[in-house]
Write a protein that holds these residues in place. Sequence first.
Motif, PDB file in Angstrom:
ATOM      1  N   ARG B   8     -20.538   7.026 -11.100  1.00  0.00           N
ATOM      2  CA  ARG B   8     -21.550   6.093 -10.876  1.00  0.00           C
ATOM      3  C   ARG B   8     -22.157   6.110  -9.367  1.00  0.00           C
ATOM      4  N   LEU B   9     -21.351   6.486  -8.623  1.00  0.00           N
ATOM      5  CA  LEU B   9     -21.688   6.457  -7.127  1.00  0.00           C
ATOM      6  C   LEU B   9     -20.871   7.337  -6.114  1.00  0.00           C
ATOM      7  N   ILE B  10     -21.687   8.041  -5.386  1.00  0.00           N
ATOM      8  CA  ILE B  10     -21.024   8.739  -4.362  1.00  0.00           C
ATOM      9  C   ILE B  10     -21.170   7.611  -3.368  1.00  0.00           C
ATOM     10  N   GLY B  11     -19.563   7.341  -2.416  1.00  0.00           N
ATOM     11  CA  GLY B  11     -19.701   6.675  -1.588  1.00  0.00           C
ATOM     12  C   GLY B  11     -19.233   7.413  -0.138  1.00  0.00           C
ATOM     13  N   LEU B  12     -19.702   7.073   0.930  1.00  0.00           N
ATOM     14  CA  LEU B  12     -19.318   7.679   2.185  1.00  0.00           C
ATOM     15  C   LEU B  12     -18.602   6.840   3.192  1.00  0.00           C
ATOM     16  N   ASP B  13     -17.539   6.903   3.640  1.00  0.00           N
ATOM     17  CA  ASP B  13     -17.001   6.177   4.875  1.00  0.00           C
ATOM     18  C   ASP B  13     -17.214   7.061   6.131  1.00  0.00           C
ATOM     19  N   TRP B  14     -18.098   6.973   6.865  1.00  0.00           N
ATOM     20  CA  TRP B  14     -18.533   7.916   7.848  1.00  0.00           C
ATOM     21  C   TRP B  14     -18.433   7.472   9.200  1.00  0.00           C
ATOM     22  N   GLY B  15     -17.334   7.617   9.718  1.00  0.00           N
ATOM     23  CA  GLY B  15     -17.002   7.064  11.002  1.00  0.00           C
ATOM     24  C   GLY B  15     -17.057   8.009  12.235  1.00  0.00           C
ATOM     25  N   THR B  16     -16.518   7.240  13.465  1.00  0.00           N
ATOM     26  CA  THR B  16     -16.567   8.015  14.608  1.00  0.00           C
ATOM     27  C   THR B  16     -15.618   9.532  14.563  1.00  0.00           C
ATOM     28  N   SER B  17     -14.513   9.382  13.815  1.00  0.00           N
ATOM     29  CA  SER B  17     -13.595  10.239  13.864  1.00  0.00           C
ATOM     30  C   SER B  17     -13.455  10.916  12.569  1.00  0.00           C
ATOM     31  N   SER B  18     -13.591  10.451  11.553  1.00  0.00           N
ATOM     32  CA  SER B  18     -13.736  11.054  10.182  1.00  0.00           C
ATOM     33  C   SER B  18     -14.574  10.790   9.218  1.00  0.00           C
ATOM     34  N   LEU B  19     -14.822  11.538   8.146  1.00  0.00           N
ATOM     35  CA  LEU B  19     -15.644  11.262   7.158  1.00  0.00           C
ATOM     36  C   LEU B  19     -14.962  11.437   5.765  1.00  0.00           C
ATOM     37  N   ARG B  20     -15.086  10.459   5.014  1.00  0.00           N
ATOM     38  CA  ARG B  20     -14.194  10.320   3.741  1.00  0.00           C
ATOM     39  C   ARG B  20     -15.242  10.185   2.497  1.00  0.00           C
ATOM     40  N   ALA B  21     -15.182  11.108   1.437  1.00  0.00           N
ATOM     41  CA  ALA B  21     -16.382  10.920   0.464  1.00  0.00           C
ATOM     42  C   ALA B  21     -15.387  10.331  -0.714  1.00  0.00           C
ATOM     43  N   TYR B  22     -16.034   9.632  -1.372  1.00  0.00           N
ATOM     44  CA  TYR B  22     -15.324   9.011  -2.816  1.00  0.00           C
ATOM     45  C   TYR B  22     -16.494   9.240  -3.832  1.00  0.00           C
ATOM     46  N   LEU B  23     -15.852   9.800  -4.992  1.00  0.00           N
ATOM     47  CA  LEU B  23     -16.815   9.640  -6.375  1.00  0.00           C
ATOM     48  C   LEU B  23     -16.162   8.573  -7.001  1.00  0.00           C
ATOM     49  N   LEU B  24     -17.176   7.509  -7.264  1.00  0.00           N
ATOM     50  CA  LEU B  24     -16.688   6.615  -7.806  1.00  0.00           C
ATOM     51  C   LEU B  24     -17.092   6.158  -9.410  1.00  0.00           C
ATOM     52  N   GLY B  25     -16.153   5.800 -10.296  1.00  0.00           N
ATOM     53  CA  GLY B  25     -16.739   5.564 -11.578  1.00  0.00           C
ATOM     54  C   GLY B  25     -16.709   4.008 -11.827  1.00  0.00           C
ATOM     55  N   GLU B  26     -17.019   3.571 -12.955  1.00  0.00           N
ATOM     56  CA  GLU B  26     -17.249   2.242 -13.495  1.00  0.00           C
ATOM     57  C   GLU B  26     -16.106   1.362 -12.673  1.00  0.00           C
ATOM     58  N   GLY B  27     -16.611   0.417 -12.107  1.00  0.00           N
ATOM     59  CA  GLY B  27     -15.712  -1.098 -11.512  1.00  0.00           C
ATOM     60  C   GLY B  27     -15.486  -0.210 -10.265  1.00  0.00           C
ATOM     61  N   ARG B  29     -13.902   2.608  -9.720  1.00  0.00           N
ATOM     62  CA  ARG B  29     -12.584   3.375  -9.787  1.00  0.00           C
ATOM     63  C   ARG B  29     -12.882   4.640  -8.915  1.00  0.00           C
ATOM     64  N   VAL B  30     -11.845   4.888  -8.295  1.00  0.00           N
ATOM     65  CA  VAL B  30     -11.911   6.360  -7.471  1.00  0.00           C
ATOM     66  C   VAL B  30     -11.687   7.437  -8.194  1.00  0.00           C
ATOM     67  N   LEU B  31     -12.761   8.179  -8.627  1.00  0.00           N
ATOM     68  CA  LEU B  31     -12.237   9.377  -9.526  1.00  0.00           C
ATOM     69  C   LEU B  31     -11.965  10.684  -8.750  1.00  0.00           C
ATOM     70  N   ASP B  32     -12.424  10.442  -7.427  1.00  0.00           N
ATOM     71  CA  ASP B  32     -12.145  11.996  -6.399  1.00  0.00           C
ATOM     72  C   ASP B  32     -12.452  11.465  -5.383  1.00  0.00           C
ATOM     73  N   SER B  33     -11.742  12.090  -4.351  1.00  0.00           N
ATOM     74  CA  SER B  33     -12.002  11.574  -2.822  1.00  0.00           C
ATOM     75  C   SER B  33     -11.988  12.998  -2.192  1.00  0.00           C
ATOM     76  N   ARG B  34     -12.456  13.110  -0.900  1.00  0.00           N
ATOM     77  CA  ARG B  34     -12.202  14.054  -0.065  1.00  0.00           C
ATOM     78  C   ARG B  34     -12.116  13.574   1.474  1.00  0.00           C
ATOM     79  N   ALA B  35     -11.623  14.308   2.227  1.00  0.00           N
ATOM     80  CA  ALA B  35     -11.612  13.970   3.712  1.00  0.00           C
ATOM     81  C   ALA B  35     -11.922  14.899   4.477  1.00  0.00           C
TER      82      ALA B  35
END
Lengths: 322, 322
Positions: B8-27, B29-35
């Motif tokens: 349902r959503l791609i979420g990015l936590d994109w900070g000073t030292s790292s980038l983390r990407a989440y593929l989020l499903g209903e509610g 829920r983390v379906l996949d993630s990458r750093a």
Amino acid sequence: MSDSEIPRLIGLDWGTSSLRAYLLGEGGRVLDSRARPWGIQHVPDGDFARAFAVVSGDWRIRWPGLPALAAGMIGSAQGWQEVPYVACPADAARLVGGLRRIDSGDGGCLHLVPGVLDAGALPNVLRGEETQVFGALRLFPELAADALLVLPGSHSKWTAVEDNAIRHFSTYMTGELFAVLRDHSILGRPARAQGHRPSPQAFVRGLELAREGAVAGRLFSTRSLVLTGRLDAGESLDYLSGLLIGEELRCALDGLGGACPPLVLIGDGALCERYREALGHFGVDRVRIVEEAASAGLWRIAEAAGLLAATPDIPTRSANHV
Amino acid sequence: MSDSEIPRLIGLDWGTSSLRAYLLGEGGRVLDSRARPWGIQHVPDGDFARAFAVVSGDWRIRWPGLPALAAGMIGSAQGWQEVPYVACPADAARLVGGLRRIDSGDGGCLHLVPGVLDAGALPNVLRGEETQVFGALRLFPELAADALLVLPGSHSKWTAVEDNAIRHFSTYMTGELFAVLRDHSILGRPARAQGHRPSPQAFVRGLELAREGAVAGRLFSTRSLVLTGRLDAGESLDYLSGLLIGEELRCALDGLGGACPPLVLIGDGALCERYREALGHFGVDRVRIVEEAASAGLWRIAEAAGLLAATPDIPTRSANHV
């Protein structure tokens, strides 16, 4: 050559970043002085004997038997030879008791002044400042009964003197903290990028904030004020300086419980003026500045040690003394 | 593919030292993630669009129209595009009002979460932590009425939440201060020379000392205790860590005037455990740790923004939903 121009002592103020040599005449009068950037970490080839010979060899050839006395980090584990600390309360006699005589390698010798240890609840140590403190007491004997002698710098020392002795002291790493934050942290970045612009107003602003306490949670304002356009990037270092010096003053003066004995600042004139201004903002107005305390202290300790009497090899003395 | 596995959503936590990407499903829920180590200062060639494409391009090709939302320093002046701060009190609606939609350069788009400004007496700013805070509130809704959410790190943030909004916050530069002192000051030298040896006892010793206050005049004990043989050189960094974290806690808890609302630590598990132990020494025993708050926060904000409803291009949804 008049009597007052006859050398009596070679004094060395040999610290971490620099070496200063004094040729001292009667009463500790400075007849000549030399400075080299040969702090103990920067002595060429780590050859202390050669540095000593270069900076004072001609004096010693011209006036054989002239005693030599050195204070400062030269007596630390990283210096020429480690001289154990003497304990508080440290008066001149105790410093003399801890003097270490070393062979200078060229037929002469050099006496090293010990540092001082305040074992207290937390240990505190200093090397070199004790000599400046006794220099200030020699220049202003009325301070010896009860005074607070402050030596601002990388490691500011707050030295409580009572009854002619160093009773205890504290260390504030204000100068080093400022330097590492300026050079290596996010707080120094705006000024590193745009250049520093001196600002007495920014300094006072930092001081006044520190006066309220809790600086740990306010340091970041050095950045957030710049980010929000409320502090000029170039002036941010003076703001930071105010915060850090303010925190030093707040903690040190709080520790006195309201009663501040006569306060003397010892050291570099500009830095002492900065501290005098800061102290004014903290309600301490009667402050004396002593710039050249090291040579007076070396003279004072040599005198107490009887080193000055041991100068029979100066041939011109009795002849010129009428 | 079941309904709960539909992204349902791609979420990015994109900070000073790292980038983390989440593929989020209903509610959420983390379906996949990458750093990736592509913090905003370390994005290859400074090409944010390409970094976004590399980290999430295959997800977007497979599920066209999937909304994407990013939080953190990516929205700072040094990031992809600067997104103005929103003011406190910052609730989810205010964050949504400050969202910035940018063209991702490949036909898609990305929404950036704004940072938050606490204008207070001294300004305070954060970017990214607001999303973690709302993630923690989504996971533990009972905190939304009144809680203190602490995010330890280089710049620790102490965030006061009331009535579902961030009311105010403070910044303690504890982690950065520790790093510059360890790497560049005289305090870190013994451990730099001899190697660090973890010591819970040394950490507690530093904490207990900091608890008494006036850390400015006690920092130097990190050196003087080693010099006098009362602290192991290898353990001195944990002592220093205790002093600095202790000072953070002392100042922050003093500011509460005795009444501490439910306290939540958010972030790296080991660091949060360290803070939990420290808080115990300061009399704060009921502490909850939340490790994965960013993805929950991204989901919460996307939901409030109505971004999740705008996913009509997912062809499998209605077909699979019985």
